[in-house]
Write an enzyme that holds these catalytic residues in place. Sequence first.
Site, PDB file in Angstrom:
ATOM      1  N   ASP A   1     -38.089  36.178 -47.163  1.00  0.00           N
ATOM      2  CA  ASP A   1     -37.350  36.314 -48.416  1.00  0.00           C
ATOM      3  C   ASP A   1     -37.550  37.719 -48.982  1.00  0.00           C
ATOM      4  OD1 ASP A   1     -36.170  35.809 -50.913  1.00  0.00           O
ATOM      5  OD2 ASP A   1     -36.961  33.762 -50.979  1.00  0.00           O
TER       6      ASP A   1
ATOM      7  N   ASP B   1     -32.801  37.866 -52.005  1.00  0.00           N
ATOM      8  CA  ASP B   1     -32.805  37.379 -53.380  1.00  0.00           C
ATOM      9  C   ASP B   1     -31.726  38.088 -54.217  1.00  0.00           C
ATOM     10  OD1 ASP B   1     -34.293  35.704 -55.306  1.00  0.00           O
ATOM     11  OD2 ASP B   1     -34.793  37.608 -56.280  1.00  0.00           O
TER      12      ASP B   1
ATOM     13  N   GLU C   1     -28.418  35.447 -51.685  1.00  0.00           N
ATOM     14  CA  GLU C   1     -28.283  34.630 -52.890  1.00  0.00           C
ATOM     15  C   GLU C   1     -27.369  35.369 -53.846  1.00  0.00           C
ATOM     16  OE1 GLU C   1     -31.027  32.455 -56.262  1.00  0.00           O
ATOM     17  OE2 GLU C   1     -31.346  34.543 -55.765  1.00  0.00           O
TER      18      GLU C   1
ATOM     19  N   HIS D   1     -36.048  25.941 -54.915  1.00  0.00           N
ATOM     20  CA  HIS D   1     -37.163  26.040 -55.851  1.00  0.00           C
ATOM     21  C   HIS D   1     -36.731  26.395 -57.271  1.00  0.00           C
ATOM     22  CE1 HIS D   1     -36.106  29.983 -54.508  1.00  0.00           C
ATOM     23  NE2 HIS D   1     -36.780  30.498 -55.525  1.00  0.00           N
ATOM     24  N   ASP D   2     -35.445  26.632 -57.486  1.00  0.00           N
ATOM     25  CA  ASP D   2     -34.930  26.938 -58.828  1.00  0.00           C
ATOM     26  C   ASP D   2     -34.169  25.766 -59.437  1.00  0.00           C
ATOM     27  OD1 ASP D   2     -35.843  29.590 -58.589  1.00  0.00           O
ATOM     28  OD2 ASP D   2     -33.929  30.269 -57.735  1.00  0.00           O
TER      29      ASP D   2
END
Length: 536
Positions: free
Chosen positions: A97, A192, A242, A316-317
Amino acid sequence: MQDKYKSSTVYQIYIKSFCDSNGDGIGDINGIRSKLPYIKSLGVKYIWITPFFCSPMADNGYDVSDYRNVNPMFGTMEDCEKMIAEADALGIGFMFDMVFNHTSDEHEWFKKALAGDPEYMDYYIFRENPPEWTSVFGGSAWKIVPSLGKSYLHLFDPKQPDLNWDNPKVREELKDVVRFWKGKGVKGFRFDVLNLISKPANLESLPAGAGASFCKDGPHIHEYIRELVEDTGIGDMITVGEMSSTTLEQCVQYSNPSGSELSMCFNFHHLKVDYKDGGKWTLMPPDLHELRRIFSEWQEGMSNAGSWQALFWCNHDQPRIVSRFGDEGQYWKESAKMLATFIHFMRGTPYIYQGEEIGMTNAHFTSIEQYKDVESLNYYGIMRDNGVSEAEALKVLGSKSRDNGRTPMQWTSGHNAGFTEGESWIGIPENYKSINAEAEDNDSGSILNYYRELVRLRKDYPIIAEGDVRFIDTGNDKVLAYERRLGGQRLAVLCNFCADDEKVTGVDIKGKVLIGNYSGTHKMMKPYEALVILEG
Ligand code: TEU
Ligand code: CA
């Protein structure tokens, strides 16, 4: 387009909450190593692991202070190399990531910038008279540095200063990071908030508002992505960007079939159908009509353009999907399987977020002390300052906080759900006694075994990986359906998103049931029923 990931599924690990090997209450690399056989048993081809690089952990690792070193909290470089090699031996590739929109304020570049070194100030975005922008996590997106007489931009936390991608030196530094991890044998990357990196020109003349909304899909975004991909030679690896509040037109380009940019994108429109008037910190049941509209627009639009999508409900968000669009009670198992079915037969690459495959639920925290996430804590304060009662604010967090998806993986019914022998860094929902991987592994009707089947079917049936997609009308707003076509074959997927029996009209298909969560027929759908029929 690279065919290799069309039939693959990706598993996402949030390292801090996955498995703790040394009893300090924090998941780590050696914990992941110990669970590789479990991940292998799911049949996935790739693991996306969230950042474990050196970081003060203001945003759980999305604030990187050294891109080339492992945070000692998670292990050593040697552990990391072993993890990559062991996964490789099992036929599983890691996707790392890359948090390239911003660094930590403790990164050496930013420290030099703060000390007034002009070379490094130009790595970031300093302005004397910045526009009144708010950050994603609440409060201003600018922080004044009195000794410099300037403010720096942070679209997220003040401890996450945004990088200046218009500076070619910054782009070179970041390419080097990609080359470094590629050299370690990583098979792909997740980038990200990648569509925020190209900032608008004439920043200072822009109006007040949400900072991120002015920076999305910026003027040089495609150029910077192409340069990054080409100069690091990652065009034939699996890559996912993302993308914050993006458009279909932009994503068609980000994941265009020539492979000049990325393999695929995450976008979030389908996860805002329970945002009242677009606001996250509100409570509203999902708007199914909107959900159908968004999926049909994106599935059909990306398919027509030959572009590829990342498919997901959880990360995870996000709060847990079974708690959000399904049912935690009577239809827990049925709704978890239905939601999985809906995503896994679409055109794209499905992502399974740790715990989703066993039907993990929201955290059910009852006091603000239990929350750890910076965004949740900030918004709790903002809600309280705006006169929202404590009970109401906690209710909103209970449904919307990112911590709902960050409680430890529930491995067993034993001590701390088998996550740690010490004290977990964050609370563990009581339901681990019944919802855990060990119990489900041994139950052929479990959610876990259903996910394994979904992953296998995608590999076995080219129509799932490659077929065209079209949403179909069921004569019923609660039953969402689409079909896939390849050659002479046709696959119909019907999903009932509610807790009642629902009638379906106008869907004409005969064939074998590929998978489902009842042994029903498509004319009458049971509560949260999912049914997949293959014709031809
Ligand atoms: O998230 C970016 C992002 O915009 C959202 O998913 C965000 O967390 C959410 O909208 C807040 O309401 C990425 C990471 O996945 C996230 O964990 C980081 O906090 C964020 O970037 C900053 O690096
Ligand atoms: Ca640990």
